[in-house]
Motif scaffolding. Structure first.
Motif, PDB file in Angstrom:
ATOM      1  N   TRP A   1      39.016 -29.636  -9.809  1.00 13.32           N
ATOM      2  CA  TRP A   1      39.867 -28.601 -10.395  1.00 13.32           C
ATOM      3  C   TRP A   1      39.486 -28.382 -11.848  1.00 13.32           C
ATOM      4  N   THR A   2      39.377 -27.119 -12.235  1.00 11.28           N
ATOM      5  CA  THR A   2      39.119 -26.747 -13.623  1.00 11.28           C
ATOM      6  C   THR A   2      39.948 -25.517 -13.959  1.00 11.28           C
ATOM      7  N   ALA A   3      40.562 -25.517 -15.124  1.00 12.57           N
ATOM      8  CA  ALA A   3      41.334 -24.355 -15.557  1.00 12.57           C
ATOM      9  C   ALA A   3      40.409 -23.156 -15.748  1.00 12.57           C
ATOM     10  N   LYS A   4      40.830 -22.019 -15.196  1.00 14.38           N
ATOM     11  CA  LYS A   4      40.026 -20.797 -15.290  1.00 14.38           C
ATOM     12  C   LYS A   4      40.623 -19.779 -16.251  1.00 14.38           C
ATOM     13  N   TYR A   5      41.950 -19.722 -16.314  1.00 13.18           N
ATOM     14  CA  TYR A   5      42.630 -18.757 -17.186  1.00 13.18           C
ATOM     15  C   TYR A   5      42.877 -19.405 -18.550  1.00 13.18           C
ATOM     16  N   THR A   6      41.832 -19.487 -19.353  1.00 14.52           N
ATOM     17  CA  THR A   6      41.933 -20.221 -20.617  1.00 14.52           C
ATOM     18  C   THR A   6      41.984 -19.321 -21.838  1.00 14.52           C
ATOM     19  N   ASN A   7      41.998 -18.007 -21.600  1.00 15.68           N
ATOM     20  CA  ASN A   7      42.101 -17.065 -22.713  1.00 15.68           C
ATOM     21  C   ASN A   7      43.578 -16.746 -22.942  1.00 15.68           C
ATOM     22  N   LEU A   8      44.113 -17.169 -24.077  1.00 17.26           N
ATOM     23  CA  LEU A   8      45.539 -16.984 -24.362  1.00 17.26           C
ATOM     24  C   LEU A   8      45.962 -15.533 -24.263  1.00 17.26           C
ATOM     25  N   GLU A   9      45.200 -14.653 -24.895  1.00 19.07           N
ATOM     26  CA  GLU A   9      45.587 -13.240 -24.903  1.00 19.07           C
ATOM     27  C   GLU A   9      45.620 -12.663 -23.493  1.00 19.07           C
ATOM     28  N   GLU A  10      44.664 -13.052 -22.655  1.00 17.87           N
ATOM     29  CA  GLU A  10      44.621 -12.553 -21.282  1.00 17.87           C
ATOM     30  C   GLU A  10      45.837 -13.030 -20.485  1.00 17.87           C
ATOM     31  N   SER A  11      46.155 -14.328 -20.583  1.00 14.08           N
ATOM     32  CA  SER A  11      47.318 -14.862 -19.856  1.00 14.08           C
ATOM     33  C   SER A  11      48.607 -14.214 -20.327  1.00 14.08           C
ATOM     34  N   LEU A  12      48.730 -14.031 -21.634  1.00 14.31           N
ATOM     35  CA  LEU A  12      49.934 -13.422 -22.182  1.00 14.31           C
ATOM     36  C   LEU A  12      50.029 -11.939 -21.821  1.00 14.31           C
ATOM     37  N   SER A  13      48.893 -11.262 -21.720  1.00 13.79           N
ATOM     38  CA  SER A  13      48.890  -9.850 -21.328  1.00 13.79           C
ATOM     39  C   SER A  13      49.404  -9.682 -19.906  1.00 13.79           C
ATOM     40  N   ILE A  14      48.987 -10.581 -19.011  1.00  6.26           N
ATOM     41  CA  ILE A  14      49.445 -10.533 -17.618  1.00  6.26           C
ATOM     42  C   ILE A  14      50.950 -10.763 -17.552  1.00  6.26           C
ATOM     43  N   ALA A  15      51.425 -11.772 -18.288  1.00  2.00           N
ATOM     44  CA  ALA A  15      52.860 -12.062 -18.300  1.00  2.00           C
ATOM     45  C   ALA A  15      53.652 -10.928 -18.949  1.00  2.00           C
ATOM     46  N   TRP A  16      53.107 -10.335 -19.994  1.00  2.00           N
ATOM     47  CA  TRP A  16      53.787  -9.240 -20.697  1.00  2.00           C
ATOM     48  C   TRP A  16      53.932  -8.020 -19.812  1.00  2.00           C
ATOM     49  N   ARG A  17      52.924  -7.750 -18.994  1.00  2.00           N
ATOM     50  CA  ARG A  17      53.000  -6.614 -18.081  1.00  2.00           C
ATOM     51  C   ARG A  17      54.206  -6.758 -17.146  1.00  2.00           C
ATOM     52  N   TRP A  18      54.408  -7.966 -16.610  1.00  2.00           N
ATOM     53  CA  TRP A  18      55.563  -8.184 -15.736  1.00  2.00           C
ATOM     54  C   TRP A  18      56.867  -8.033 -16.518  1.00  2.00           C
ATOM     55  N   GLN A  19      56.895  -8.581 -17.721  1.00  2.00           N
ATOM     56  CA  GLN A  19      58.097  -8.476 -18.555  1.00  2.00           C
ATOM     57  C   GLN A  19      58.443  -7.023 -18.856  1.00  2.00           C
ATOM     58  N   ARG A  20      57.431  -6.247 -19.163  1.00  2.85           N
ATOM     59  CA  ARG A  20      57.650  -4.837 -19.522  1.00  2.85           C
ATOM     60  C   ARG A  20      58.155  -4.035 -18.323  1.00  2.85           C
ATOM     61  N   GLU A  21      57.678  -4.410 -17.125  1.00  2.33           N
ATOM     62  CA  GLU A  21      58.078  -3.684 -15.916  1.00  2.33           C
ATOM     63  C   GLU A  21      59.376  -4.209 -15.318  1.00  2.33           C
ATOM     64  N   HIS A  22      59.881  -5.324 -15.845  1.00  2.00           N
ATOM     65  CA  HIS A  22      61.119  -5.925 -15.344  1.00  2.00           C
ATOM     66  C   HIS A  22      62.018  -6.256 -16.533  1.00  2.00           C
ATOM     67  N   ILE A  23      62.518  -5.200 -17.144  1.00  2.40           N
ATOM     68  CA  ILE A  23      63.314  -5.350 -18.368  1.00  2.40           C
ATOM     69  C   ILE A  23      64.505  -6.269 -18.138  1.00  2.40           C
ATOM     70  N   ASN A  24      65.105  -6.180 -16.965  1.00  7.74           N
ATOM     71  CA  ASN A  24      66.253  -7.024 -16.626  1.00  7.74           C
ATOM     72  C   ASN A  24      65.868  -8.123 -15.635  1.00  7.74           C
ATOM     73  N   GLY A  25      64.660  -8.626 -15.754  1.00  7.25           N
ATOM     74  CA  GLY A  25      64.209  -9.675 -14.848  1.00  7.25           C
ATOM     75  C   GLY A  25      64.076  -9.155 -13.431  1.00  7.25           C
ATOM     76  N   TYR A  26      64.487  -9.939 -12.471  1.00  7.55           N
ATOM     77  CA  TYR A  26      64.380  -9.528 -11.067  1.00  7.55           C
ATOM     78  C   TYR A  26      65.442  -8.498 -10.676  1.00  7.55           C
ATOM     79  N   ASN A  27      66.340  -8.199 -11.617  1.00  8.47           N
ATOM     80  CA  ASN A  27      67.350  -7.178 -11.350  1.00  8.47           C
ATOM     81  C   ASN A  27      66.891  -5.771 -11.719  1.00  8.47           C
ATOM     82  N   GLY A  28      65.676  -5.674 -12.207  1.00  9.08           N
ATOM     83  CA  GLY A  28      65.167  -4.334 -12.523  1.00  9.08           C
ATOM     84  C   GLY A  28      64.432  -4.278 -13.845  1.00  9.08           C
TER      85      GLY A  28
END
Length: 390
Positions: A363-390
């Motif tokens: 096993w080796t970590a593949k997602y080691t670029n901070l900005e890339e990981s945070l961009s992926i997480a931010w996209r979900w946050q932006r599209e789910h302003i109220n979490g899983y409720n919308g």
């Protein structure tokens, strides 16, 4: 007329009493008869199919584990009391894998021994991934007994149920908090475990219970101690949605996103005079996708009667300032930052040496670029302003 009417009423009354009596007898006999047994795929071992119990499978890390297991054709049962998890995540998973025998959700508290035993009695598990736990250092200091109950006592009940029902494989979700304040970096699996808060202590106690029991059984055990988790599902199906009242306890990534969305006025960075490159704390940030990959590899490599212990990290540290700059780029928001004095108990550097898991589990970590990981997480946050409720 009065006599006839009285007789009719008397006969009517006797009929009601008789009907009530017969009904009572049927109810009594029904209750005494055994409940019908409904055979399901979850209650039977099936050749070629591994049935995994995922505790805390509605939570941030647990739900990502369920998604990967389902993708890899495992059969999955989630057990969660939803105190920290999200039913919305479960519904997403159910929608993705609606076929019978793939995924079931059981609402239950792992602190209820009777409920735990019932779950194991009614299901044919091949393995357990035990994620369920409260997991905030600050909260553990304020509510230590809650943490010992929720983490240590609940783990004991899980191991007892596994032993009673002959479930032979356990993947345990642990933490680098069991190491406390190491004298030198990087942290290896041989670094002494001297936890400094109830969260780390409760996790170490759980590890001790598991390891002691393994000496008297042929259970295959994998203990994964991981570092600071970030990111989310690259395809945008799942994300992190902590309850509003827990925002202050959460991860730095959550605080960055809250600041970017204007939920909080800005970030507070505590400590700028550490002996690091820029004076702020250095931590090892592991993407949740990599973390779950480590769990699946651990499950595949688990062997009867053996205990594997692995650090799950990238092997490199990033400073808090570097993290904030990456978050600013990922969100496109110039987040306001206030620099404050050190927080008691924080230490300058914490990062892993992942050599053992690299060598033994491939096993080796593949997602080691901070900005890339945070961009992926931010996209979900932006599209789910109220979490899983919308």
């Amino acid at each position: 007329m009065d006599f006839v009417e009285t007789k009719r009423r008397s006969n009517f009354t006797r009929k009601i009493v008789l009907a009530a009596g017969i009904t009572a007898v049927f109810v009594f006999l029904f209750k005494r008869s055994p409940a019908p047994i409904t055979s399901t795929k979850f209650s039977e071992h099936e050749p070629g199919v591994t049935h995994v119990l995922v505790t805390g499978g509605a939570g941030f890390i647990g739900s990502h584990a369920v998604l990967r297991l389902l993708k890899d054709s495992y059969r999955v049962t989630i057990v969660d009391n939803l105190s920290r998890g999200n039913m919305g995540a479960v519904k997403i998973l159910q929608g993705l894998y609606p076929e019978p025998g793939r995924l079931q959700f059981i609402y239950a508290d792992l602190g209820d021994a009777q409920a735990v035993n019932k779950i194991f009695s009614e299901n044919a598990f091949d393995a357990v991934m035990h994620f369920a736990a409260v997991a905030y250092v600050g909260e553990s200091t304020a509510e230590p007994l809650r943490y010992y109950h929720n983490i240590t006592s609940n783990t004991l009940l899980i191991v007892e149920a596994m032993a009673a029902h002959n479930v032979k494989t356990l993947i345990y979700s642990s933490t680098c908090a069991t190491y406390g304040e190491p004298d030198k970096m990087p942290i290896t699996e041989e670094t002494p475990q001297v936890p400094i808060n109830p969260y780390g202590k409760a996790k170490k106690m759980s590890e001790d219970i598991i390891r002691d029991f393994s000496k008297t059984s042929n259970m295959g055990v994998m203990i994964l101690r991981y570092f600071n988790v970030i990111g989310s599902d690259p395809e945008g199906r799942l994300g992190e949605a902590p309850r509003p009242e827990l925002r202050e306890q959460g991860r730095i990534s959550g605080a960055c996103f809250d600041a970017a969305r204007g939920i909080i006025p800005g970030l507070k960075i505590r400590g700028t005079d550490y002996k690091t490159s820029d004076g702020t704390c250095v931590r090892d940030y592991i993407d949740v996708t990599d973390l779950i990959d480590a769990h699946v590899k651990a499950l595949a490599h688990a062997s009867p009667g053996k205990v594997g212990i692995y650090n799950v990290g990238t092997g490199k540290g990033s400073s808090v300032k570097e993290f904030v700059e990456a978050c600013k780029k990922a969100t496109g928001v110039n987040i306001k930052v206030d620099f404050l004095s050190r927080r008691p108990g924080d230490y300058a550097e914490v990062y892993s040496d992942p050599s053992k898991i690299n060598n033994e589990l491939n096993w080796t970590a593949k997602y080691t670029n901070l900005e890339e990981s945070l961009s992926i997480a931010w996209r979900w946050q932006r599209e789910h302003i109220n979490g899983y409720n919308g």
